[in-house]
Design a protein around this motif. Structure first.
Motif, mmCIF file in Angstrom:
data_model
loop_
_atom_site.group_PDB
_atom_site.id
_atom_site.type_symbol
_atom_site.label_atom_id
_atom_site.label_comp_id
_atom_site.label_asym_id
_atom_site.label_seq_id
_atom_site.Cartn_x
_atom_site.Cartn_y
_atom_site.Cartn_z
ATOM 1 N N UNK A 30 -64.281 46.086 -2.372
ATOM 2 C CA UNK A 30 -63.678 44.757 -2.365
ATOM 3 C C UNK A 30 -63.269 44.336 -3.777
ATOM 4 N N UNK A 31 -64.060 44.710 -4.763
ATOM 5 C CA UNK A 31 -63.696 44.396 -6.140
ATOM 6 C C UNK A 31 -62.419 45.102 -6.563
ATOM 7 N N UNK A 32 -62.252 46.330 -6.129
ATOM 8 C CA UNK A 32 -61.063 47.100 -6.503
ATOM 9 C C UNK A 32 -59.807 46.647 -5.757
ATOM 10 N N UNK A 33 -59.966 46.194 -4.515
ATOM 11 C CA UNK A 33 -58.801 45.872 -3.690
ATOM 12 C C UNK A 33 -58.516 44.369 -3.615
ATOM 13 N N UNK A 34 -59.314 43.561 -4.280
ATOM 14 C CA UNK A 34 -59.166 42.111 -4.213
ATOM 15 C C UNK A 34 -57.752 41.671 -4.615
ATOM 16 N N UNK A 35 -57.122 40.869 -3.777
ATOM 17 C CA UNK A 35 -55.832 40.224 -4.053
ATOM 18 C C UNK A 35 -54.688 41.176 -4.389
ATOM 19 N N UNK A 36 -54.714 42.387 -3.876
ATOM 20 C CA UNK A 36 -53.596 43.301 -4.147
ATOM 21 C C UNK A 36 -52.277 42.768 -3.597
ATOM 22 N N UNK A 37 -52.345 41.924 -2.570
ATOM 23 C CA UNK A 37 -51.106 41.382 -2.003
ATOM 24 C C UNK A 37 -50.368 40.483 -2.995
ATOM 25 N N UNK A 38 -51.043 40.045 -4.062
ATOM 26 C CA UNK A 38 -50.358 39.205 -5.054
ATOM 27 C C UNK A 38 -49.262 39.960 -5.799
ATOM 28 N N UNK A 39 -49.261 41.278 -5.698
ATOM 29 C CA UNK A 39 -48.230 42.084 -6.350
ATOM 30 C C UNK A 39 -47.025 42.333 -5.440
ATOM 31 N N UNK A 40 -47.097 41.914 -4.180
ATOM 32 C CA UNK A 40 -45.966 42.092 -3.274
ATOM 33 C C UNK A 40 -44.875 41.079 -3.634
ATOM 34 N N UNK A 41 -43.601 41.414 -3.365
ATOM 35 C CA UNK A 41 -42.518 40.500 -3.747
ATOM 36 C C UNK A 41 -42.668 39.080 -3.199
ATOM 37 N N UNK A 42 -43.067 38.930 -1.940
ATOM 38 C CA UNK A 42 -43.149 37.593 -1.348
ATOM 39 C C UNK A 42 -44.153 36.712 -2.094
ATOM 40 N N UNK A 43 -45.192 37.295 -2.649
ATOM 41 C CA UNK A 43 -46.174 36.511 -3.396
ATOM 42 C C UNK A 43 -45.859 36.487 -4.894
ATOM 43 N N UNK A 44 -45.507 37.633 -5.450
ATOM 44 C CA UNK A 44 -45.331 37.700 -6.903
ATOM 45 C C UNK A 44 -44.120 36.899 -7.380
ATOM 46 N N UNK A 45 -42.998 37.037 -6.707
ATOM 47 C CA UNK A 45 -41.784 36.346 -7.156
ATOM 48 C C UNK A 45 -41.939 34.830 -7.082
ATOM 49 N N UNK A 46 -42.586 34.345 -6.029
ATOM 50 C CA UNK A 46 -42.854 32.910 -5.906
ATOM 51 C C UNK A 46 -43.821 32.466 -6.998
ATOM 52 N N UNK A 47 -44.845 33.279 -7.228
ATOM 53 C CA UNK A 47 -45.821 32.952 -8.270
ATOM 54 C C UNK A 47 -45.182 32.872 -9.646
ATOM 55 N N UNK A 48 -44.265 33.789 -9.918
ATOM 56 C CA UNK A 48 -43.580 33.773 -11.217
ATOM 57 C C UNK A 48 -42.659 32.558 -11.329
ATOM 58 N N UNK A 49 -41.957 32.243 -10.254
ATOM 59 C CA UNK A 49 -41.039 31.101 -10.274
ATOM 60 C C UNK A 49 -41.774 29.781 -10.521
ATOM 61 N N UNK A 50 -42.931 29.611 -9.878
ATOM 62 C CA UNK A 50 -43.658 28.341 -9.946
ATOM 63 C C UNK A 50 -44.848 28.385 -10.908
ATOM 64 N N UNK A 51 -44.931 29.412 -11.711
ATOM 65 C CA UNK A 51 -46.067 29.558 -12.628
ATOM 66 C C UNK A 51 -46.187 28.368 -13.581
ATOM 67 N N UNK A 52 -47.429 27.866 -13.723
ATOM 68 C CA UNK A 52 -47.721 26.795 -14.672
ATOM 69 C C UNK A 52 -48.913 27.116 -15.563
ATOM 70 N N UNK A 53 -49.776 28.008 -15.105
ATOM 71 C CA UNK A 53 -50.874 28.467 -15.937
ATOM 72 C C UNK A 53 -52.196 27.747 -15.779
ATOM 73 N N UNK A 54 -52.176 26.525 -15.245
ATOM 74 C CA UNK A 54 -53.443 25.798 -15.133
ATOM 75 C C UNK A 54 -53.852 25.536 -13.687
ATOM 76 N N UNK A 55 -53.042 25.971 -12.731
ATOM 77 C CA UNK A 55 -53.403 25.910 -11.317
ATOM 78 C C UNK A 55 -52.478 26.832 -10.524
ATOM 79 N N UNK A 56 -52.797 27.008 -9.276
ATOM 80 C CA UNK A 56 -52.072 27.967 -8.444
ATOM 81 C C UNK A 56 -50.601 27.594 -8.308
ATOM 82 N N UNK A 57 -49.704 28.572 -8.467
ATOM 83 C CA UNK A 57 -48.285 28.307 -8.247
ATOM 84 C C UNK A 57 -47.985 27.960 -6.786
ATOM 85 N N UNK A 58 -48.891 28.306 -5.874
ATOM 86 C CA UNK A 58 -48.680 27.964 -4.461
ATOM 87 C C UNK A 58 -48.607 26.450 -4.266
ATOM 88 N N UNK A 59 -49.352 25.705 -5.068
ATOM 89 C CA UNK A 59 -49.304 24.240 -4.974
ATOM 90 C C UNK A 59 -47.911 23.720 -5.333
#
Length: 190
Positions: A30-59
């Protein structure tokens, strides 16, 4: 700095913290595979677009669009999120309810919350932060009572006694690792 690079560094830092915590309690896979989906385009591209650094870009995506496609993708693929375990009840009015999470995923959820607090709070982090975040969010969680009780117990131990105490408790009492089995005396005549 380029937002996608800052987002990548945040993901990597967070995953490193979760990995360390999971390894401390024996959840190596679980430690090795934790949050691997964050590297997929649907998650990563949105995260990069909304990145702020002090809270989740999903918000931020949620505020912009009214929903977060990245979060919907993420929670459906990662069993350490309580939202993964929400289903319709089999009895009565079939209302949405929290299903009981296996202990190993509750522990990973705990490790995830600690790592997220450390990532976003930085040098201001204290062992109280994951508990405080949980309490602020509790009104909208759908948690099975046993899952809720275990998560709260872990957060309170962390808050009151620190990391060494909570990780020892997890290993010995929750996951039963590092506990020597009791010797069973032979039955009379056998």
């Amino acid at each position: 700095m380029i937002k996608w690079l800052a987002h990548l560094r945040t993901i990597n830092h967070h995953r490193r913290l979760v990995r360390r915590a999971c390894f401390r309690v024996g959840l190596y896979l679980q430690g090795l595979t934790h949050d691997l989906s964050k590297y997929t385009p649907v998650e990563f591209l949105v995260g990069a677009k909304y990145f702020q650094g002090d809270h989740s870009p999903n918000e931020a995506e949620r505020l912009d669009k009214g929903y977060s496609a990245a979060w919907l993708h993420h929670k459906g693929r990662n069993k350490h999120h309580l939202e993964y375990w929400i289903d319709y009840g089999a009895q009565g009015n079939h209302a949405l309810m929290g299903c009981r999470m296996p202990e190993r995923y509750v522990v990973e959820m705990f490790c995830d919350r600690v790592a997220a607090s450390k990532t976003y709070r930085g040098s201001a982090y204290t062992c109280r932060d994951p508990y405080d975040y949980y309490i602020r969010s509790l009104d909208h969680y759908l948690l099975h009572p046993e899952t809720q009780a275990l998560l709260e117990r872990l957060l309170v131990i962390l808050r009151d006694q620190g990391e060494d105490a909570v990780f020892d408790y997890i290993r010995r009492e929750v996951l039963k690792k590092g506990r020597r089995p009791k010797r069973i005396a032979p039955s009379p005549g056998g």
